[in-house]
Design an enzyme around this catalytic site. Structure first.
Site, PDB file in Angstrom:
ATOM      1  N   ILE A  93       5.352  24.108  -6.822  1.00  0.00           N
ATOM      2  CA  ILE A  93       4.639  25.118  -7.618  1.00  0.00           C
ATOM      3  C   ILE A  93       5.427  25.412  -8.897  1.00  0.00           C
ATOM      4  CG2 ILE A  93       3.938  27.562  -7.643  1.00  0.00           C
ATOM      5  CD1 ILE A  93       3.224  27.146  -4.655  1.00  0.00           C
ATOM      6  N   HIS A 110      -5.590  15.927 -11.502  1.00  0.00           N
ATOM      7  CA  HIS A 110      -6.070  16.372 -10.177  1.00  0.00           C
ATOM      8  C   HIS A 110      -7.158  15.405  -9.702  1.00  0.00           C
ATOM      9  CE1 HIS A 110      -6.822  19.104  -6.895  1.00  0.00           C
ATOM     10  NE2 HIS A 110      -8.114  18.885  -7.100  1.00  0.00           N
ATOM     11  N   GLU A 181      -8.067   8.205 -12.392  1.00  0.00           N
ATOM     12  CA  GLU A 181      -6.752   8.772 -12.745  1.00  0.00           C
ATOM     13  C   GLU A 181      -5.950   7.891 -13.696  1.00  0.00           C
ATOM     14  OE1 GLU A 181      -4.441  10.339  -9.441  1.00  0.00           O
ATOM     15  OE2 GLU A 181      -6.242  10.414  -8.225  1.00  0.00           O
TER      16      GLU A 181
END
Ligand code: GRF
Length: 202
Positions: A93, A110, A181
Site C-alpha cells: 500500500i 490494474h 496490460e
C-alpha cells in the site's frame, strides 16, 4: 529524458514490457533509472539485473513498524529523482505521504476495466476469479494515476479483452496481460514522456 522508477512485487512481466518497448522504440524519451521491489524472491529483480537497471529490495518485514518502512521506502524512491513512478504489479500500500508527493506523477496498471473488479482486496488472480464468477463477457486492463485511494485515480487508458468459454482465472489473466496490460502500460509511459498526456492527466 523522463526518469522512470518502476515498483514491482512479482514476476515483472509489465516491467519487461516497458524494458522491451524502450529497446525497440515504442517508448522514447524515457529511461528506467530504478526498480524497487518488496520481495527478495521476485523474478522482476532478475529482469532488472539482466537489463542493467539499478534495483533495491526492502520489505516491511525488515523494519520494526510500518512507519519506519514507509520512510525508508519513500527515501529510496526519492533518491532516484523520478519524474514518473510506475506501479507494475506492486502489492504494497502506497503511504499517503508518497501519494501526495508524487500526485500526478505516479501511475498503476490494474487488470480489469475500472470501476469493475477493483478496490481493496482486488489484486492478482482474485480480480479474474471475480470477473469469471460474475460472468462478464468483456474484461480488460486500466492504466490510471494513483491518488490516496485504491484504484480511484484518474483513468489514462483502458483496453477491453474478451472472456471466453472455459476460461480459468490463470488463462484469463494471461490473455489480459498479453492483449491489454503489456500494450497500454508502455503506451502510457511513452505518451507521458512525449507530452501527449500531461502529468495531471489532462
Ligand atoms: C498484473 O496483472 C498487474 O496488472 C497486476 O499485477 C500483475 C503483475 O504482473 N497489478 P507482473 O509482475 O507484471 O508480471
Amino acid at each position: 529524458m523522463l526518469r522512470v522508477v518502476v515498483l514491482v512485487s512479482g514476476g515483472g512481466t509489465n516491467l519487461q514490457a516497458m524494458i522491451d518497448a524502450i529497446k525497440d522504440g515504442r517508448i522514447t524519451n524515457a529511461e528506467i533509472v530504478g526498480v524497487f521491489c518488496n520481495n527478495r524472491g521476485a523474478y522482476a529483480l532478475e529482469r532488472a539485473r539482466a537489463a542493467g537497471i539499478d534495483s533495491c529490495c526492502i520489505s516491511p518485514r525488515d523494519y520494526k513498524d510500518r512507519q519506519d518502512f514507509n520512510e525508508a521506502f519513500l527515501n529510496r524512491i526519492d533518491e532516484w529523482k523520478p519524474d514518473l513512478v510506475v506501479l507494475a504489479g506492486f502489492l504494497v500500500i502506497i503511504p499517503p505521504k508518497m501519494a501526495k508527493r508524487y500526485a500526478g506523477r505516479m501511475i498503476n496498471i490494474h487488470p480489469s476495466l475500472i470501476p469493475s473488479f477493483c478496490g481493496t482486496g482486488y489484486y492478482g488472480l482474485k480480480v479474474h476469479e471475480e470477473a469469471l464468477k460474475r460472468g462478464v463477457k468483456i474484461t480488460g486492463a486500466t492504466v490510471h494515476f494513483v491518488d490516496e485511494g485504491t484504484d480511484t485515480g484518474r483513468i489514462i487508458y483502458q483496453k477491453a479483452v474478451e472472456v471466453k468459454n472455459g476460461d480459468t482465472p490463470e488463462i484469463l489473466q494471461r490473455r489480459v496481460m498479453e492483449q491489454a496490460e503489456w500494450i497500454i502500460l508502455p503506451k502510457a509511459v511513452n505518451d507521458i514522456a512525449n507530452g501527449l498526456i500531461s502529468f495531471n492527466g489532462e
